[in-house]
Design a protein around this motif. Sequence first.
Motif, PDB file in Angstrom:
ATOM      1  N   THR A   1       0.865  -1.173   0.000  1.00 26.95           N
ATOM      2  CA  THR A   1       0.000   0.000   0.000  1.00 26.95           C
ATOM      3  C   THR A   1       0.906   1.229   0.000  1.00 26.95           C
ATOM      4  O   THR A   1       2.108   1.104   0.275  1.00 26.95           O
ATOM      5  N   PRO A   2       0.394   2.406  -0.275  1.00 29.30           N
ATOM      6  CA  PRO A   2       1.253   3.592  -0.220  1.00 29.30           C
ATOM      7  C   PRO A   2       1.948   3.759   1.135  1.00 29.30           C
ATOM      8  O   PRO A   2       3.070   4.251   1.199  1.00 29.30           O
ATOM      9  N   MET A   3       1.294   3.316   2.205  1.00 27.12           N
ATOM     10  CA  MET A   3       1.902   3.425   3.532  1.00 27.12           C
ATOM     11  C   MET A   3       3.082   2.463   3.691  1.00 27.12           C
ATOM     12  O   MET A   3       4.027   2.751   4.403  1.00 27.12           O
ATOM     13  N   ALA A   4       3.047   1.337   3.000  1.00 27.25           N
ATOM     14  CA  ALA A   4       4.086   0.317   3.150  1.00 27.25           C
ATOM     15  C   ALA A   4       5.225   0.464   2.155  1.00 27.25           C
ATOM     16  O   ALA A   4       6.297  -0.095   2.360  1.00 27.25           O
ATOM     17  N   THR A   5       5.025   1.204   1.089  1.00 24.50           N
ATOM     18  CA  THR A   5       6.059   1.342   0.073  1.00 24.50           C
ATOM     19  C   THR A   5       6.422   2.804  -0.109  1.00 24.50           C
ATOM     20  O   THR A   5       5.621   3.703   0.125  1.00 24.50           O
TER      21      THR A   5
ATOM     22  N   GLU B   1       7.546   6.108  -2.465  1.00 22.90           N
ATOM     23  CA  GLU B   1       6.953   6.620  -3.696  1.00 22.90           C
ATOM     24  C   GLU B   1       7.458   5.865  -4.924  1.00 22.90           C
ATOM     25  O   GLU B   1       6.748   5.710  -5.902  1.00 22.90           O
TER      26      GLU B   1
ATOM     27  N   SER C   1      10.120  -0.447   2.019  1.00 27.62           N
ATOM     28  CA  SER C   1      10.901   0.296   2.996  1.00 27.62           C
ATOM     29  C   SER C   1      11.831  -0.656   3.748  1.00 27.62           C
ATOM     30  O   SER C   1      11.560  -1.846   3.875  1.00 27.62           O
TER      31      SER C   1
ATOM     32  N   SER D   1      -2.360  -5.279  -3.219  1.00 23.69           N
ATOM     33  CA  SER D   1      -3.575  -4.707  -2.640  1.00 23.69           C
ATOM     34  C   SER D   1      -4.825  -5.331  -3.247  1.00 23.69           C
ATOM     35  O   SER D   1      -5.881  -5.340  -2.621  1.00 23.69           O
TER      36      SER D   1
END
Length: 114
Positions: free
Chosen positions: A53-57, A59, A64, A82
Amino acid sequence: MASQLGIVGRMQAADFTASKVAVLSLTRSDGIDSSKPPHPIKINNICSRVIATPMATAESGEISDRLKKAVNIAPMERMGLSSEIPDTAVWLCSGESSFMTGSGVVVDGGYIID
């Protein structure tokens, strides 16, 4: 939604794992209470793991640093997509899972079997 950590433990995550065990227990109990005729309702949940998700990866789409170890510990060595969670939810809502209730479907890249 639960988590694979409702099935297996993890060091320094007792509060999180306990909450997910509670979700699994509610699923089982509600599955019993809601499955009886004349109006049965299926009660299931999804036990997921690390999902992209954007929170886990970042940009750039890179995993991460804090998640690399968590991702690589599972046999599939990748984050869940997702789309894989709603695909599982649709399957649980379909007739293909008509004889399931009180279950936690594990979608974790094989983490709990490793």
